[in-house]
Design a protein around this motif. Structure first.
Motif, short mmCIF file in Angstrom:
data_model
loop_
_atom_site.label_atom_id
_atom_site.label_comp_id
_atom_site.label_asym_id
_atom_site.label_seq_id
_atom_site.Cartn_x
_atom_site.Cartn_y
_atom_site.Cartn_z
N ALA A 25 0.83 -1.21 0.00
CA ALA A 25 0.00 0.00 0.00
C ALA A 25 0.87 1.26 0.00
O ALA A 25 0.54 2.25 -0.66
CB ALA A 25 -0.94 -0.01 1.20
N PHE A 29 0.97 4.26 -2.75
CA PHE A 29 0.76 5.63 -2.28
C PHE A 29 1.86 6.57 -2.79
O PHE A 29 1.60 7.73 -3.10
CB PHE A 29 0.72 5.66 -0.75
N ARG A 39 -4.56 8.45 -3.94
CA ARG A 39 -3.35 8.34 -3.14
C ARG A 39 -3.67 8.40 -1.65
O ARG A 39 -3.09 7.67 -0.86
CB ARG A 39 -2.36 9.45 -3.51
N TRP A 42 -4.98 5.04 -0.56
CA TRP A 42 -3.89 4.08 -0.38
C TRP A 42 -3.12 4.37 0.90
O TRP A 42 -2.67 3.45 1.59
CB TRP A 42 -2.95 4.09 -1.59
N LEU A 88 -5.08 -6.34 -1.35
CA LEU A 88 -4.23 -5.20 -1.68
C LEU A 88 -3.29 -5.51 -2.83
O LEU A 88 -3.04 -4.65 -3.68
CB LEU A 88 -3.42 -4.75 -0.46
N ARG A 92 -3.25 -3.45 -6.19
CA ARG A 92 -1.96 -2.85 -6.57
C ARG A 92 -1.63 -3.19 -8.02
O ARG A 92 -1.15 -2.35 -8.76
CB ARG A 92 -0.87 -3.40 -5.63
N SER A 95 -3.53 -1.00 -10.34
CA SER A 95 -3.11 0.40 -10.34
C SER A 95 -1.87 0.64 -11.18
O SER A 95 -1.46 1.78 -11.34
CB SER A 95 -2.85 0.88 -8.91
#
Length: 96
Positions: A25, A29, A39, A42, A88, A92, A95
């Motif tokens: 995370a 971020f 952001r 996260w 997560l 991730r 993203s």
């Protein structure tokens, strides 16, 4: 395997899972190309995972120092931590 050693192993797995989730995370971020709101989300997940890792660490320390443990809570914490880390990890990857 005794209930105590199973609890210790489950708490160790929970601690590792939450630590991995915190790292993943935090990595997302720190990416600058994401929108500010995403952001912050996260960052909130990273802080929540870090606090959960601290909780599992303190629970593990309590079990090792005093012998106080709760097998059901330790196993539940391990399962939750692994599922949170897997979730997560999936977010991730999206993203990227």
């Amino acid at each position: 395997m005794s209930a105590f050693s199973l609890s210790v192993w489950a708490l160790a797995v929970a601690l590792i899972g939450q630590s991995l989730a915190t790292g993943w995370a935090t990595e997302v971020f720190l990416r600058k190309q994401l929108p500010a709101g995403l952001r912050r989300a996260w960052m909130a997940m990273a802080i929540a995972a870090m606090l959960a890792a601290l909780y599992h660490g303190y629970t593990l320390e309590l079990a090792l120092r005093t012998g106080l443990y709760d097998l059901r809570q330790a196993v539940l914490g391990a399962v939750i931590s692994l599922l949170f880390a897997l979730g997560l990890f999936g977010f991730r990857r999206q993203s990227l």
